[in-house]
Each structure stands twice: as C-alpha cells, then as structure tokens.
Design an enzyme around this catalytic site. Structure first.
Site, PDB file in Angstrom:
ATOM      1  N   HIS A   1      29.908  39.630  42.573  1.00  0.00           N
ATOM      2  CA  HIS A   1      31.248  40.611  42.049  1.00  0.00           C
ATOM      3  C   HIS A   1      31.868  41.249  42.955  1.00  0.00           C
ATOM      4  CE1 HIS A   1      31.843  37.662  38.311  1.00  0.00           C
ATOM      5  NE2 HIS A   1      30.774  37.404  39.179  1.00  0.00           N
TER       6      HIS A   1
ATOM      7  N   HIS B   1      25.716  35.218  44.158  1.00  0.00           N
ATOM      8  CA  HIS B   1      27.076  35.694  43.614  1.00  0.00           C
ATOM      9  C   HIS B   1      26.863  36.780  43.611  1.00  0.00           C
ATOM     10  CE1 HIS B   1      28.888  33.369  39.779  1.00  0.00           C
ATOM     11  NE2 HIS B   1      29.062  34.565  39.857  1.00  0.00           N
TER      12      HIS B   1
ATOM     13  N   ARG C   1      35.511  26.755  37.928  1.00  0.00           N
ATOM     14  CA  ARG C   1      34.861  27.363  36.353  1.00  0.00           C
ATOM     15  C   ARG C   1      34.931  28.451  36.419  1.00  0.00           C
ATOM     16  NH1 ARG C   1      30.882  30.285  33.799  1.00  0.00           N
ATOM     17  NH2 ARG C   1      30.443  30.023  35.586  1.00  0.00           N
ATOM     18  N   ASP C   2      34.074  29.265  36.956  1.00  0.00           N
ATOM     19  CA  ASP C   2      34.080  30.472  36.430  1.00  0.00           C
ATOM     20  C   ASP C   2      35.170  31.971  37.210  1.00  0.00           C
ATOM     21  OD1 ASP C   2      32.379  32.932  36.102  1.00  0.00           O
ATOM     22  OD2 ASP C   2      31.616  32.897  38.006  1.00  0.00           O
TER      23      ASP C   2
ATOM     24  N   CYS D   1      34.643  38.792  34.093  1.00  0.00           N
ATOM     25  CA  CYS D   1      33.448  38.725  32.979  1.00  0.00           C
ATOM     26  C   CYS D   1      34.099  39.007  31.717  1.00  0.00           C
ATOM     27  CB  CYS D   1      32.117  39.089  33.618  1.00  0.00           C
ATOM     28  SG  CYS D   1      30.627  38.999  32.562  1.00  0.00           S
TER      29      CYS D   1
ATOM     30  N   ASN E   1      34.606  36.823  41.374  1.00  0.00           N
ATOM     31  CA  ASN E   1      33.223  36.391  42.317  1.00  0.00           C
ATOM     32  C   ASN E   1      34.315  37.227  43.904  1.00  0.00           C
ATOM     33  OD1 ASN E   1      30.973  35.388  43.481  1.00  0.00           O
ATOM     34  ND2 ASN E   1      31.484  34.133  41.742  1.00  0.00           N
TER      35      ASN E   1
END
Length: 306
Positions: free
Chosen positions: A213, A211, A15-16, A244, A253
């Site tokens: 990055h 979380h 997803r991300d 992002c 990430n």
C-alpha cells in the site's frame, strides 16, 4: 543487479479496491472493470469476496459478478473466501463460474487478526485449513495473503520472525502461494526485505508476491527492493483504489499504472497495454466521481489532452 525479465501483476482493484466504497457500485460496473482489465492484458484478477454482506456490503453481489464475467481462458480469476461458508458459496454456482483461485488471509499481528476476523492467528489458520483442503480437492489454486507483515495499526512494528511463523503455518495447511502485504503502507525497503527473507525460508521465490500500500509513498521503493530480491509477482490496484477498513488513514494499494510504468521503463515485460490500463482506471474513477489515484495515469492523461 539481477532483475526479473518478466513480472506478473495481480490486479486486486475489483475486490480489494472497491470493498471500502460507501456508495454502491453495481455489479455491471464491476464486471465492466474486470473486462477492461483483461482486455488491457491482465492475466490475474481478484474479482470479489465471498464474505458476510453484513461486514462487507459492497461484495454482496459476488455470485452475480462471477456469473457475469466474460471468461478469458488465459486469465485466472480469484476470490476471497475467509471460511467454509464463503468457499461453499463460491462453488455453489455451475463449475464454469467457479474461481480459478481462492485467497485466504491471515495477519502477522495478533491484534490485527482479532480486529479484522475476530480470532487469534492460530484460530484463523485452524479455520482456513478445511477451506484450503476443499479447494485443492476441487483443483482450485490457493493463495494466502499475509497482512501487516511490516507494521500494524495496533501493535506498531512487526518482527520478521512473526512473518516467518505465519508463512510456516500457511505452508503447513497446504497454501500454495503467499503474498507479503504491507497492509497499512508503513513499510520501507529494509523492513520489506526482512519480511520477504523470513517468508522465503518457507516458500520458493516463485510462490511469493508483494502487496504494498502507498500510504507513505513507499510502495514503488518497496516494489523495487522486492524486484532486486528476484520477486516477480505483485498485487496492485487499478487507479490506486482501496484502503483498509481496520487501519485508519491507510490508502489504497499501489496503483497498477504506476507499477507498470516503472517496470516498462526498466525494460521488464508485463504483457500489459499501459494505455488500455489507464482507460480502465479512468472508467472506474469516472464512475466513482474522482480522479485516478495514480501519478502515471494523471501525467499520461494530461499528455493526451495537450
């Protein structure tokens, strides 16, 4: 120094990681990636998001992907649902295709909230409240992602008090777990520690995750800092996929392979087979036509060919 004996990794790559890819990634490839991740031992996978295809076209095949997954009973499958429309779409399918967990996201930065979801922090919480209530009523777990907890591309540094305020608001609407996210990867260990401390005033250590990055190469250092605080759950992205869309220059990430390599080297159990994980990262990287953005994967793949 007290470290957790076991760490739970949530792979957010499907997803991300993939949401920003410009070229279409077919549903079959996303499904195969999920299968490879669960076969490698991942027990938490963030699969897709139920958002407007106008804003995130890469996720327009969300229902198809959820329907195509070969479910493993020990794996929790999560999806992003930023509003009631998204949540209703996520549960419109037969129950066996529902997510086990939904994710709502708020920012500790007012400017980022406006740019990302076109509303204030207070309005975003108001928007999420009925989503959280509906999910919990159906027995679906609710995780809250807290963006920009240490830095924002528009506001700069973020005070820990802002993070605490957001954590309190999320707790207030029934969010069960929160992720402390360094969305643009500007965080350094002490800043991350302060953001975590602010969050832990509202949530138990078992209901908080990191979380991070890796834009400035700080993600592993930040992970180690959180580990030393007792945090034992982390979002990572296979092959370091992602970025992002609202933060220029922000990279993906932290690579799942790098975190797993570090944890295993510290004697911390993840339940993940690193070789199979590297194969999963290579699979998606080959499809995207680039090398995995993971130092551990690169080193171990080179070792295989020598």
């Amino acid at each position: 120094m007290s470290l957790p004996s076991k760490v739970k990794i949530v792979d957010v790559g499907p997803r991300d990681g993939l949401q920003n890819e410009k070229a279409e990634v077919p549903a079959a490839v996303k499904i195969e990636l999920v299968h490879r991740l669960q076969d490698a031992g991942l027990t938490e996978i963030e699969v897709t998001s139920f958002v407007s295809p106008k804003w995130v076209p890469q996720m327009s095949d969300n229902a198809q992907v959820m329907a195509g997954i070969r479910r493993n009973p020990r794996v929790s499958y999560s999806v992003l649902t930023p509003n009631m429309k998204g949540f209703e779409a996520a549960v419109a399918a037969p129950k066996n295709e529902w997510p086990d967990e939904i994710v709502v996201f708020g920012a500790a930065s007012e400017a980022f909230s406006q740019k990302n979801i076109n509303c204030s922090i207070a309005e975003s919480i108001e928007r999420f409240a009925p989503v959280v209530a509906a999910a919990r009523e159906k027995g679906i777990h609710v995780r809250g992602a807290m963006s920009c907890t240490v830095g924002c591309p528009y506001e700069g540094e973020i005070a820990p008090e802002r993070v605490g305020m957001l954590a309190g608001l999320m707790k207030g609407i029934g969010v069960q777990h929160v992720g402390v996210a360094d969305t643009i990867g500007v965080g350094t260990p002490l800043k991350v520690q302060r953001a975590m401390e602010a969050t832990l005033k509202h949530f138990d250590i078992n209901d908080v995750s990191g979380h991070f990055h890796d834009t400035y190469g700080q993600a592993l250092s930040n992970t180690l800092t959180a580990l030393q605080m007792g945090v034992w759950q982390y979002d990572t992205s296979v092959a370091g996929l992602g970025g992002c869309p609202f933060a220029k220059g922000a990279t993906g990430n932290v690579a799942t392979e790098d975190v797993v390599y570090m944890l295993h080297g510290m004697g911390i159990d993840t339940g993940i087979d690193l070789d199979k994980l590297i194969d999963a990262g290579k699979f998606i990287s080959d499809f995207l036509g680039r090398k995995p953005n993971s130092r551990a994967a690169t080193a171990l793949l080179n070792k295989r060919t020598n």
